[in-house]
Write a protein that holds these residues in place. Structure first.
Motif, PDB file in Angstrom:
ATOM      1  N   ALA A 193       0.821  -1.212   0.000  1.00  0.00           N
ATOM      2  CA  ALA A 193       0.000   0.000   0.000  1.00  0.00           C
ATOM      3  C   ALA A 193       0.852   1.258   0.000  1.00  0.00           C
ATOM      4  N   SER A 194       2.121   1.133   0.395  1.00  0.00           N
ATOM      5  CA  SER A 194       3.018   2.287   0.450  1.00  0.00           C
ATOM      6  C   SER A 194       3.903   2.414  -0.783  1.00  0.00           C
ATOM      7  N   ALA A 195       3.781   1.478  -1.715  1.00  0.00           N
ATOM      8  CA  ALA A 195       4.644   1.505  -2.900  1.00  0.00           C
ATOM      9  C   ALA A 195       4.394   2.758  -3.722  1.00  0.00           C
ATOM     10  N   GLY A 196       5.465   3.333  -4.254  1.00  0.00           N
ATOM     11  CA  GLY A 196       5.328   4.465  -5.168  1.00  0.00           C
ATOM     12  C   GLY A 196       5.389   5.825  -4.520  1.00  0.00           C
ATOM     13  N   GLY A 197       5.492   5.894  -3.197  1.00  0.00           N
ATOM     14  CA  GLY A 197       5.611   7.188  -2.542  1.00  0.00           C
ATOM     15  C   GLY A 197       4.306   7.706  -1.970  1.00  0.00           C
ATOM     16  N   THR A 198       4.360   8.910  -1.422  1.00  0.00           N
ATOM     17  CA  THR A 198       3.245   9.467  -0.655  1.00  0.00           C
ATOM     18  C   THR A 198       1.983   9.646  -1.487  1.00  0.00           C
ATOM     19  N   GLU A 199       2.087  10.246  -2.643  1.00  0.00           N
ATOM     20  CA  GLU A 199       0.881  10.521  -3.436  1.00  0.00           C
ATOM     21  C   GLU A 199       0.205   9.235  -3.879  1.00  0.00           C
ATOM     22  N   ALA A 200       1.001   8.233  -4.255  1.00  0.00           N
ATOM     23  CA  ALA A 200       0.424   6.951  -4.659  1.00  0.00           C
ATOM     24  C   ALA A 200      -0.294   6.290  -3.484  1.00  0.00           C
ATOM     25  N   THR A 201       0.281   6.409  -2.296  1.00  0.00           N
ATOM     26  CA  THR A 201      -0.339   5.818  -1.107  1.00  0.00           C
ATOM     27  C   THR A 201      -1.639   6.538  -0.755  1.00  0.00           C
ATOM     28  N   LEU A 202      -1.625   7.851  -0.817  1.00  0.00           N
ATOM     29  CA  LEU A 202      -2.838   8.617  -0.513  1.00  0.00           C
ATOM     30  C   LEU A 202      -3.951   8.275  -1.498  1.00  0.00           C
TER      31      LEU A 202
END
Length: 536
Positions: free
Chosen positions: A300-309
């Motif tokens: 769920a955290s893959a790809g950085g902050t914006e991807a997670t949000l």
């Protein structure tokens, strides 16, 4: 500049019994150690009768990477006697870096370091970062290469196995960083993207670090379910690559690990007997501290902050996250099912969430009549994942067993930002000496000082630091062994230690008669072929 400290009880950092002496500092170093009273009559001599003079404390796990520059007076660490810190921890920091990765890292560790919008992040290499530190800081600082940041530079914040070319590129970045003065490499193997590295990938990176005589300091894959297996992976990695190992914040937390520290120490002792080079650090508290987003599963955290949000806004994905977090145990939460009454909010970026600070997720859920998991997701979204937490999952018997081990060093893991940060940021070293040494008698004063000075200096390969010897750096602490203690609490964490009278950094008084002087005498400590030393 010349300073005379007369009639002190010298506890020299080696573990040897204390002795009475006069100590003379000149031009940043210890010029002379003489019989007590030799210099007592000289003008300006400091009468240290009844006080202990020890080497300055070395914080082997600091998160001051940015705050040391934003707030260079650094009273939190100076006031507890810290004169040297090890930065770049847990696989995420600000050098080496490129423009794209910097944006992601700044968001990702805002809960550790804040993310000031107007701050000048003009450096890109480790060498440039160390040069920036040399412009004026309160303590000395050594630096670890953050493996997660390096991985992000090469292949982004996504998951997946690195290709041979990508591993080679990471090794090249690490090689350059070691040449520029880093002392080793860190990992955050429950944080993205560092956690996506395989054991083989880590082995190749460690082999590069070992070429330079550096060490590996991992936050390994679990401190909860599977903790012993996670420790064993790191020990076998060190055995296979010849890279020295320093186990960061070595704890056995969460319910499954209560009373199991002897099993961990058995693993370490067997490896030491085989010649594997291992040390570890701990903090003298039960709760841990991290970010609320760390509880999420790694996918769920893959790809950085914006991807997670974006995932947290998608109901179908949120349902999958919930199943991981509440039913199976998230790898981000060390394989343990989230216990909402153990997760206390310590700091937020969004002022609308200020009322949450000091409360657990369970308490907030009860007050708002919203389920705990939904409360968790709502806070992550509203705070753009910048929320800091305390995690109440420790066990006192484990803390004490590990603290007395022959490889133990002190490390605060102190987070300096947030409304109510963990008190270890202000109280770690006086708590070692006051509570655990004097009050509990767990270790003698001389042995505990060795854990906090001489032993970590050996791990860092510091040149003429960590002991009180003629010709060594004037990094010293003068304290009252009968009153030294932490005053920082969970309710009021930003409190200076009791019993510390003077702190000298490179021979300059940074704390004088218990008050800060404003001196910025610290230096970046760079690895060289001979060891680790400060630049002129």
């Amino acid at each position: 500049m010349r300073t005379i400290i007369a009639n002190a009880t010298v506890v020299d950092g080696s573990g040897a019994p204390g002795y009475s002496a006069d100590v003379v500092l000149e031009n940043g170093t210890i010029l002379h150690i003489a019989a007590p009273g030799t210099y007592a009559g000289e003008p300006g001599a400091l009468d240290a009768s009844g006080l202990v003079l020890s080497p300055g404390f070395i914080d082997m796990h600091a998160h001051s990477d940015l705050q040391l520059l934003v707030n260079p007076q650094h009273y939190a660490k100076l006031s507890q006697g810290v004169t040297t810190e090890l930065l770049g921890q847990d696989g995420l920091s600000y050098a080496p870096i490129d423009d794209l990765t910097l944006a992601g890292v700044r968001q990702k560790i805002a809960g550790w370091n804040d993310n000031p919008e107007d701050f000048d992040f003009s450096w890109r290499t480790v060498g440039e970062y160390l040069d920036r530190l040399d412009e004026g800081i309160a303590t000395n600082a050594a630096y670890l290469i953050p493996q997660g940041t390096v991985r992000a530079m090469v292949r982004g914040f996504g998951d997946g196995e690195a290709t041979p070319a990508e591993v080679a590129a990471q090794r090249s970045v690490i090689r350059t960083a070691m040449e520029q003065g880093a002392v080793g490499m860190s990992s955050g193997l429950t944080y993205t993207p560092g956690m996506y590295a395989t054991t083989e990938e880590l082995a190749q990176l460690c082999a590069t670090v070992a070429e330079f005589g550096g060490f590996y300091a991992p936050h390994h894959r679990s401190y909860g379910k599977g903790a012993l297996e996670a420790y064993d992976e790191m020990i076998e990695l060190s055995r296979a690559t010849g890279c020295a190992l320093h186990l960061s914040h070595a704890t056995m937390n969460f319910a499954p690990n209560k009373g199991r520290a002897p099993e961990l120490l058995g693993l370490i002792d067997r490896a030491l007997e085989d010649g594997v080079d291992i040390t570890l650090d701990t903090y003298p508290y039960l709760p841990g501290a991290t970010t609320l987003s760390a509880i999420l599963p790694s996918w769920a955290s893959a790809g950085g902050t914006e991807a997670t949000l974006a995932r947290l806004r998608d109901p179908e994905t949120v349902a999958q996250i919930r199943e991981n977090v509440e039913t199976y145990g998230s790898d981000g939460c060390h394989g343990v099912v989230a216990e909402w009454d153990t997760l206390e909010i310590s700091g937020v970026k969004n002022p609308e969430l200020d009322s949450c600070v000091g409360k657990t997720i369970a308490q907030i859920a009860l007050e708002t009549a919203v389920e705990p998991f939904e409360t968790f997701v709502d806070i992550l979204l509203r705070d753009s994942m910048a929320t800091g937490i305390l995690q109440h999952v420790g066990h006192e018997e484990n803390v004490q067993d590990i603290m007395v081990h022959r490889t133990h060093c002190g490390g605060s893991d102190g987070i300096l930002v947030g409304a109510k940060p963990h008190p270890r940021a202000w109280g770690t070293f006086p708590r070692f000496l006051g509570h655990y040494s004097r009050e509990l008698g767990l270790l003698s004063l001389e042995t505990m000082v060795h854990h906090l000075t001489g032993r970590p200096a050996e791990r860092l390969k510091l040149i003429k630091r960590g002991l009180i010897r003629e010709g060594f750096a004037g990094d010293l602490v003068l304290f009252d062994a009968e009153t030294i203690n932490a005053t920082a609490t969970f309710e009021n964490p930003r409190q200076a230690a009791a019993g510390i009278h003077y702190v000298f950094v490179n021979g300059i008084a940074a704390i004088k008669a218990g008050a800060p002087t404003g001196a910025l005498a610290g230096r970046a400590l760079r690895r060289t072929t001979e060891g680790t030393l400060s630049t002129p």
